[in-house]
Design a protein around this motif. Structure first.
Motif, PDB file in Angstrom:
ATOM      1  N   UNK A  82       0.842  -1.210   0.000  1.00 24.68           N
ATOM      2  CA  UNK A  82       0.000   0.000   0.000  1.00 24.68           C
ATOM      3  C   UNK A  82       0.876   1.258   0.000  1.00 24.68           C
ATOM      4  N   UNK A  83       1.875   1.326   0.878  1.00 23.85           N
ATOM      5  CA  UNK A  83       2.725   2.520   0.931  1.00 23.85           C
ATOM      6  C   UNK A  83       3.512   2.704  -0.368  1.00 23.85           C
ATOM      7  N   UNK A  84       4.019   1.622  -0.921  1.00 23.08           N
ATOM      8  CA  UNK A  84       4.760   1.724  -2.182  1.00 23.08           C
ATOM      9  C   UNK A  84       3.844   2.213  -3.296  1.00 23.08           C
ATOM     10  N   UNK A  85       2.627   1.673  -3.356  1.00 25.91           N
ATOM     11  CA  UNK A  85       1.679   2.083  -4.396  1.00 25.91           C
ATOM     12  C   UNK A  85       1.267   3.536  -4.222  1.00 25.91           C
ATOM     13  N   UNK A  86       0.980   3.932  -2.986  1.00 22.90           N
ATOM     14  CA  UNK A  86       0.590   5.322  -2.723  1.00 22.90           C
ATOM     15  C   UNK A  86       1.719   6.284  -3.094  1.00 22.90           C
ATOM     16  N   UNK A  87       2.939   5.942  -2.696  1.00 23.93           N
ATOM     17  CA  UNK A  87       4.078   6.819  -2.989  1.00 23.93           C
ATOM     18  C   UNK A  87       4.282   6.956  -4.498  1.00 23.93           C
ATOM     19  N   UNK A  88       4.266   5.844  -5.204  1.00 24.59           N
ATOM     20  CA  UNK A  88       4.466   5.875  -6.659  1.00 24.59           C
ATOM     21  C   UNK A  88       3.383   6.699  -7.354  1.00 24.59           C
ATOM     22  N   UNK A  89       2.128   6.455  -6.979  1.00 19.20           N
ATOM     23  CA  UNK A  89       1.018   7.180  -7.608  1.00 19.20           C
ATOM     24  C   UNK A  89       1.058   8.667  -7.269  1.00 19.20           C
ATOM     25  N   UNK A  90       1.328   8.985  -6.009  1.00 25.33           N
ATOM     26  CA  UNK A  90       1.362  10.392  -5.597  1.00 25.33           C
ATOM     27  C   UNK A  90       2.518  11.132  -6.269  1.00 25.33           C
ATOM     28  N   UNK A  91       3.674  10.503  -6.350  1.00 19.90           N
ATOM     29  CA  UNK A  91       4.811  11.125  -7.044  1.00 19.90           C
ATOM     30  C   UNK A  91       4.475  11.374  -8.510  1.00 19.90           C
ATOM     31  N   UNK A  92       3.804  10.417  -9.144  1.00 21.61           N
ATOM     32  CA  UNK A  92       3.470  10.574 -10.568  1.00 21.61           C
ATOM     33  C   UNK A  92       2.464  11.699 -10.793  1.00 21.61           C
ATOM     34  N   UNK A  93       1.698  12.057  -9.766  1.00 27.19           N
ATOM     35  CA  UNK A  93       0.718  13.142  -9.871  1.00 27.19           C
ATOM     36  C   UNK A  93       1.261  14.467  -9.325  1.00 27.19           C
TER      37      UNK A  93
END
Length: 185
Positions: A82-93
């Motif tokens: 969850x943290x890895x997915x959130x970080x990746x998605x948030x960085x991409x946005x």
């Protein structure tokens, strides 16, 4: 100052999402991690889509494989994914941080969980209000607010939310603490 909100669809993250959107209009986006670990996961997405649509908030649904390997805690595997997915998605946005809906009850449960495992001082410090993981800053602004207050607000506003059935599954230590230890205290 664009911010992401980790939005599970539960009462706590719903309250956080709507409060953040009111506090920082036009700067908040919701991020829902779809673990695919239970049959109700698609229903959670529908509730999140409905709430975000009504509030005029962007929603990013992030499919994530959170299955655990043998010998690995399912909760830990899901949390890491969850943290890895959130970080990746948030960085991409282009987000500057991600808000998490953990509250005062979660903080107490975390402390009791750490005590039950014989944690030292770092474990007994419980959850920090701010931390970094995978290149993203995460914030827990609700650590002083009890879950009942958040739930009551969402219910009073007649806003849809989901109750994750795994939160009452006493096979997990945290849930046994929530169901048995905390009421006794």
């Amino acid at each position: 100052m664009p911010l992401g909100v980790a939005y599970s669809g539960g009462a706590d993250s719903t309250a956080l999402l709507l409060a953040a959107a009111e506090r920082w209009p036009g700067q908040v986006e919701a991020f829902h991690v779809h673990h695919g670990l239970q049959a109700a996961a698609d229903d959670f997405v529908q509730v999140c889509q409905s709430v975000c649509s009504k509030a005029g908030l962007p929603l990013h649904v992030i499919p994530t494989n959170a299955r655990h390997a043998p010998g690995v805690s399912p909760e830990d595997a899901a949390r890491r994914a969850r943290y890895a997915a959130l970080a990746t998605a948030a960085l991409s946005q282009g987000m500057n941080g991600v808000l998490l809906g953990q509250h005062a009850d979660d903080q107490v449960e975390t402390l009791l969980l750490a005590l039950s495992r014989g944690a030292g001082l770092p474990g007994l410090s419980a959850m920090p209000a701010r931390f970094e993981r995978c290149g993203m800053a995460f914030y827990r602004p609700l650590l002083q607010i009890p879950s009942a207050v958040l739930r009551e607000w969402v219910v009073h506003q007649a806003i849809a939310f989901v109750d994750d059935p795994t939160n009452t599954d006493e096979r997990y230590t945290r849930n046994r603490i929530r169901a048995r230890v905390l009421p006794a205290l």
